[in-house]
Write an enzyme that holds these catalytic residues in place. Structure first.
Site, PDB file in Angstrom:
ATOM      1  N   HIS A  44       0.852  -1.186   0.000  1.00  0.00           N
ATOM      2  CA  HIS A  44       0.000   0.000   0.000  1.00  0.00           C
ATOM      3  C   HIS A  44       0.892   1.242   0.000  1.00  0.00           C
ATOM      4  O   HIS A  44       2.112   1.139   0.152  1.00  0.00           O
ATOM      5  CB  HIS A  44      -0.881   0.014   1.256  1.00  0.00           C
ATOM      6  CG  HIS A  44      -0.074   0.144   2.504  1.00  0.00           C
ATOM      7  ND1 HIS A  44       0.483  -0.955   3.143  1.00  0.00           N
ATOM      8  CD2 HIS A  44       0.329   1.242   3.214  1.00  0.00           C
ATOM      9  CE1 HIS A  44       1.179  -0.532   4.195  1.00  0.00           C
ATOM     10  NE2 HIS A  44       1.100   0.787   4.255  1.00  0.00           N
ATOM     11  N   HIS A 130       5.656   5.940  -0.928  1.00  0.00           N
ATOM     12  CA  HIS A 130       6.435   4.739  -1.226  1.00  0.00           C
ATOM     13  C   HIS A 130       5.622   3.502  -0.854  1.00  0.00           C
ATOM     14  O   HIS A 130       4.638   3.591  -0.124  1.00  0.00           O
ATOM     15  CB  HIS A 130       7.760   4.746  -0.449  1.00  0.00           C
ATOM     16  CG  HIS A 130       7.565   4.690   1.029  1.00  0.00           C
ATOM     17  ND1 HIS A 130       7.261   5.802   1.787  1.00  0.00           N
ATOM     18  CD2 HIS A 130       7.603   3.650   1.904  1.00  0.00           C
ATOM     19  CE1 HIS A 130       7.138   5.445   3.048  1.00  0.00           C
ATOM     20  NE2 HIS A 130       7.327   4.138   3.158  1.00  0.00           N
TER      21      HIS A 130
END
Length: 189
Positions: A44, A130
């Site tokens: 995620h 990220h």
């Protein structure tokens, strides 16, 4: 003894993207000795980490995030390289990067502001989107920057996907995968 759950809002990666990343993670594991690799179902992009939270505060965050995202449109993202956080010789976090995207920055701002309004104490460092892949370098030799180039062998072109869902996740540290979707907020397509 069950540890206290933590909660966070994140961009959910589509299953197709998670499955592509699963293959890449398997390939990277053979070359990069990190102690803990993230299960592909847990991939995620974190927007706001809440930590532990009482039910009433979560309910308020749910309402404000839902309102903030009601007119937000889905948008494309591209995973284009690898990166690290921590000591360059012995990184603590290994991650996949997304290409610079203004819509992602705006989405994060909406979620972050809603959570702050509820009273959550949030991360103050600048947002660095990220996808965490692994944690804690355990190699017998030091990490080499050139190892980040392994991505180009696995994925010569950026890996594109549509960011169309934000999720409130709950962490279950003793389970694999360890993140459970508590609420899902669909973006307009």
């Amino acid at each position: 003894m069950e540890q206290r759950s933590h909660y966070f809002f994140a961009v959910k990666l589509p299953n197709e993207t998670k499955n592509m990343m699963k293959g890449h993670i398997l390939a990277l594991k053979g070359s990069l000795p990190f102690s803990r690799w993230v299960h592909h179902e847990d991939l995620h992009i974190t927007l706001a980490f809440l930590g532990g939270a009482p039910e009433s505060k979560l309910a308020n965050a749910d309402l404000l995030v839902k309102a903030a995202l009601k007119d937000t449109k889905a948008f494309p993202l591209k995973i284009n390289k690898l990166g690290i956080f921590g000591d360059i010789k012995s990184p603590r976090v290994f991650w996949a990067d997304t290409m610079e995207n203004e819509e992602l920055q705006l989405l994060r701002g909406q979620v972050f502001s809603a959570c702050k309004e509820v009273g959550f104490q949030l991360e103050s460092r600048p947002f660095r989107p990220h996808i965490t892949l692994a944690r804690k370098w355990v190699g017998e030799t030091v990490f080499q920057q050139s190892q980040l180039e392994l991505w180009n062998q696995l994925q010569p072109e950026p890996l594109s996907f549509l960011a169309n869902e934000v999720v409130l996740y709950q962490t279950h540290l003793q389970k694999t995968p360890k993140y459970e979707a508590v609420r899902t907020y669909s973006l307009q397509t």
